[in-house]
Design an enzyme around this catalytic site. Structure first.
Site, PDB file in Angstrom:
ATOM      1  N   ASP A  24       0.828  -1.212   0.000  1.00 46.02           N
ATOM      2  CA  ASP A  24       0.000   0.000   0.000  1.00 46.02           C
ATOM      3  C   ASP A  24       0.858   1.256   0.000  1.00 46.02           C
ATOM      4  O   ASP A  24       1.967   1.261   0.531  1.00 46.02           O
ATOM      5  CB  ASP A  24      -0.928  -0.023   1.230  1.00 46.02           C
ATOM      6  CG  ASP A  24      -2.136   0.880   1.060  1.00 46.02           C
ATOM      7  OD1 ASP A  24      -2.400   1.331  -0.075  1.00 46.02           O
ATOM      8  OD2 ASP A  24      -2.828   1.132   2.069  1.00 46.02           O
ATOM      9  N   HIS A  41       2.497   2.816  -8.963  1.00 48.48           N
ATOM     10  CA  HIS A  41       2.321   1.367  -9.130  1.00 48.48           C
ATOM     11  C   HIS A  41       3.543   0.746  -9.817  1.00 48.48           C
ATOM     12  O   HIS A  41       3.984  -0.343  -9.484  1.00 48.48           O
ATOM     13  CB  HIS A  41       1.045   1.066  -9.925  1.00 48.48           C
ATOM     14  CG  HIS A  41      -0.200   1.524  -9.236  1.00 48.48           C
ATOM     15  ND1 HIS A  41      -0.476   1.207  -7.919  1.00 48.48           N
ATOM     16  CD2 HIS A  41      -1.244   2.312  -9.642  1.00 48.48           C
ATOM     17  CE1 HIS A  41      -1.628   1.758  -7.565  1.00 48.48           C
ATOM     18  NE2 HIS A  41      -2.103   2.446  -8.582  1.00 48.48           N
ATOM     19  N   THR A  70     -10.708  -7.233  -4.611  1.00 49.27           N
ATOM     20  CA  THR A  70     -12.012  -7.272  -5.294  1.00 49.27           C
ATOM     21  C   THR A  70     -12.688  -5.901  -5.220  1.00 49.27           C
ATOM     22  O   THR A  70     -13.624  -5.635  -5.968  1.00 49.27           O
ATOM     23  CB  THR A  70     -12.936  -8.338  -4.644  1.00 49.27           C
ATOM     24  OG1 THR A  70     -12.870  -8.206  -3.210  1.00 49.27           O
ATOM     25  CG2 THR A  70     -12.533  -9.750  -5.019  1.00 49.27           C
ATOM     26  N   GLU A  71     -12.232  -5.036  -4.322  1.00 47.27           N
ATOM     27  CA  GLU A  71     -12.808  -3.693  -4.189  1.00 47.27           C
ATOM     28  C   GLU A  71     -12.071  -2.662  -5.061  1.00 47.27           C
ATOM     29  O   GLU A  71     -12.572  -1.561  -5.269  1.00 47.27           O
ATOM     30  CB  GLU A  71     -12.758  -3.232  -2.720  1.00 47.27           C
ATOM     31  CG  GLU A  71     -13.759  -3.926  -1.813  1.00 47.27           C
ATOM     32  CD  GLU A  71     -13.426  -5.385  -1.528  1.00 47.27           C
ATOM     33  OE1 GLU A  71     -12.234  -5.711  -1.350  1.00 47.27           O
ATOM     34  OE2 GLU A  71     -14.344  -6.227  -1.504  1.00 47.27           O
ATOM     35  N   ASN A  72     -10.885  -3.018  -5.542  1.00 46.34           N
ATOM     36  CA  ASN A  72     -10.104  -2.035  -6.300  1.00 46.34           C
ATOM     37  C   ASN A  72     -10.698  -1.711  -7.685  1.00 46.34           C
ATOM     38  O   ASN A  72     -10.288  -0.743  -8.321  1.00 46.34           O
ATOM     39  CB  ASN A  72      -8.636  -2.472  -6.443  1.00 46.34           C
ATOM     40  CG  ASN A  72      -7.825  -2.357  -5.161  1.00 46.34           C
ATOM     41  OD1 ASN A  72      -6.931  -3.150  -4.895  1.00 46.34           O
ATOM     42  ND2 ASN A  72      -8.112  -1.349  -4.350  1.00 46.34           N
TER      43      ASN A  72
HETATM   44  C1  IPE Z   1      -5.548  -2.815  -0.109  1.00 50.17           C
HETATM   45  O1  IPE Z   1      -5.199  -1.489  -0.319  1.00 50.17           O
HETATM   46  C2  IPE Z   1      -5.490  -3.558  -1.401  1.00 50.17           C
HETATM   47  C3  IPE Z   1      -4.168  -3.764  -1.969  1.00 50.17           C
HETATM   48  C4  IPE Z   1      -3.038  -3.344  -1.478  1.00 50.17           C
HETATM   49  C5  IPE Z   1      -4.152  -4.517  -3.177  1.00 50.17           C
HETATM   50  P1  IPE Z   1      -6.301  -0.364  -0.557  1.00 50.17           P
HETATM   51  O2  IPE Z   1      -5.542   0.903  -0.730  1.00 50.17           O
HETATM   52  O3  IPE Z   1      -7.210  -0.756  -1.664  1.00 50.17           O
HETATM   53  O4  IPE Z   1      -7.125  -0.398   0.796  1.00 50.17           O
HETATM   54  P2  IPE Z   1      -8.023   0.710   1.483  1.00 50.17           P
HETATM   55  O5  IPE Z   1      -9.002   1.181   0.453  1.00 50.17           O
HETATM   56  O6  IPE Z   1      -7.107   1.805   1.915  1.00 50.17           O
HETATM   57  O7  IPE Z   1      -8.648   0.010   2.638  1.00 50.17           O
HETATM   58  C1  IPE Z   2      -1.657  -0.022  -3.348  1.00 57.95           C
HETATM   59  O1  IPE Z   2      -1.388   1.328  -3.424  1.00 57.95           O
HETATM   60  C2  IPE Z   2      -1.796  -0.658  -4.702  1.00 57.95           C
HETATM   61  C3  IPE Z   2      -3.152  -1.122  -5.025  1.00 57.95           C
HETATM   62  C4  IPE Z   2      -4.190  -1.086  -4.239  1.00 57.95           C
HETATM   63  C5  IPE Z   2      -3.335  -1.637  -6.372  1.00 57.95           C
HETATM   64  P1  IPE Z   2      -2.559   2.394  -3.474  1.00 57.95           P
HETATM   65  O2  IPE Z   2      -2.883   2.641  -4.901  1.00 57.95           O
HETATM   66  O3  IPE Z   2      -3.690   1.968  -2.641  1.00 57.95           O
HETATM   67  O4  IPE Z   2      -1.845   3.650  -2.864  1.00 57.95           O
HETATM   68  P2  IPE Z   2      -2.503   4.750  -1.926  1.00 57.95           P
HETATM   69  O5  IPE Z   2      -3.087   4.028  -0.756  1.00 57.95           O
HETATM   70  O6  IPE Z   2      -3.545   5.443  -2.733  1.00 57.95           O
HETATM   71  O7  IPE Z   2      -1.359   5.636  -1.560  1.00 57.95           O
HETATM   72 MG    MG Z   3      -4.179   2.298  -0.683  1.00 53.46          MG
END
Ligand code: IPE
Ligand code: IPE
Ligand code: MG
Length: 243
Positions: A24, A41, A70-72
């Site tokens: 994250d 990324h 699954t929420e992304n």
């Molecule tokens: C969790 O990170 C999912 C992955 C790292 C793949 P998110 O950034 O999606 O989680 P939330 O939304 O902060 O809980």
């Molecule tokens: C985690 O990084 C990668 C995925 C969830 C694919 P984020 O994209 O969630 O990064 P932040 O949380 O917005 O910084």
């Molecule tokens: Mg994140």
């Protein structure tokens, strides 16, 4: 790092068998630099390669990375597309790991991924299935709730077909119907970027996991940060409900 290098953190440090990493902070890493999120990324994918090699050198046997939940899918289409493009590219590069005797497995619902990606995933798994220096697990379109729901459907179907009585359902049967069927429970979950939540990662398998949080953003995460997490883990007292 050389392919077969070993790192020791000291005799008293017990290395977890299975480490889960919630990658994250990619988006914030890019934002801090005034760059589009996809650059975060891309940088995060580089960290993944370096940390995998470091984990192997530490003697970690299983490492699971949460790469896409699954929420992304809720994210803007251009970001989701950029992440999927990265998976395609990195799946070719994951082949380098095969040369290092690393077994690669994927967990999650593949049906929503492109056919090309699904094909590549299947072929990497097949080509690495007999390797035993470490198992690298990639969670793509993975959700813990979705996984348990999927297991429930499989068992319900067996009941419907008269092959199973509801009262005979055991925790072990549920476990065998998770995407992680042959993968041991998670010992240590690492989440960088300052967030302190599971976000639907391995909710069954991490039931007794230790947690390690750090404010470092995933693209900045180094081998020395993994060392710190393992040392912190080693100092914990795991009781599993006992005394
Ligand atoms: C969790 O990170 C999912 C992955 C790292 C793949 P998110 O950034 O999606 O989680 P939330 O939304 O902060 O809980
Ligand atoms: C985690 O990084 C990668 C995925 C969830 C694919 P984020 O994209 O969630 O990064 P932040 O949380 O917005 O910084
Ligand atoms: Mg994140």
């Amino acid at each position: 790092m050389a392919n077969n290098e070993k790192i020791s953190l000291g005799e008293n440090v017990s290395v977890p068998v299975h480490v889960g990493v919630i990658m994250d902070g990619n988006g914030r890493w890019a934002k801090k630099r005034g760059l589009p999120r996809k650059f975060g990324h891309r940088e995060g994918a580089k960290t993944f390669r370096a940390i995998t090699r470091h984990a192997k050198a530490l003697g970690i046997q299983y490492i699971t990375y949460y790469a896409f939940s699954t929420e992304n899918w809720k994210r803007p289409k251009d970001e989701v597309d950029a992440i999927m493009d990265l998976f395609e590219k990195y799946l070719d590069e994951v082949r380098d790991f095969i040369e290092e005797n690393i077994r690669v497995r994927f967990i999650g619902d593949r049906t929503r991924l492109s056919e090309n990606l699904q094909r590549k995933m299947a072929s990497v798994e097949e080509d690495s299935k007999d390797f035993d220096s470490m198992t690298l697990v990639l969670a793509i379109n993975y959700g813990g709730r979705d996984e348990i729901c999927h297991a429930a459907k499989t068992l319900a179907q067996q009941v419907k077909e008269g092959k199973l009585e509801p009262e005979d359902i055991t925790m072990d049967m549920i476990e065998r119907n998770l995407y992680t069927e042959e993968i041991p429970p998670v010992d240590l979950v690492i989440r960088p970027s300052g967030e302190q939540r599971l976000s639907n990662f391995m909710i069954w398998q991490a039931a007794y996991a230790e947690f390690y949080y750090t404010n470092i953003l995933w693209p900045d995460f180094k081998g020395s940060d993994l060392d710190k997490a393992v040392i912190a883990y080693s100092e914990r007292n795991r009781r599993f409900g006992g005394v």
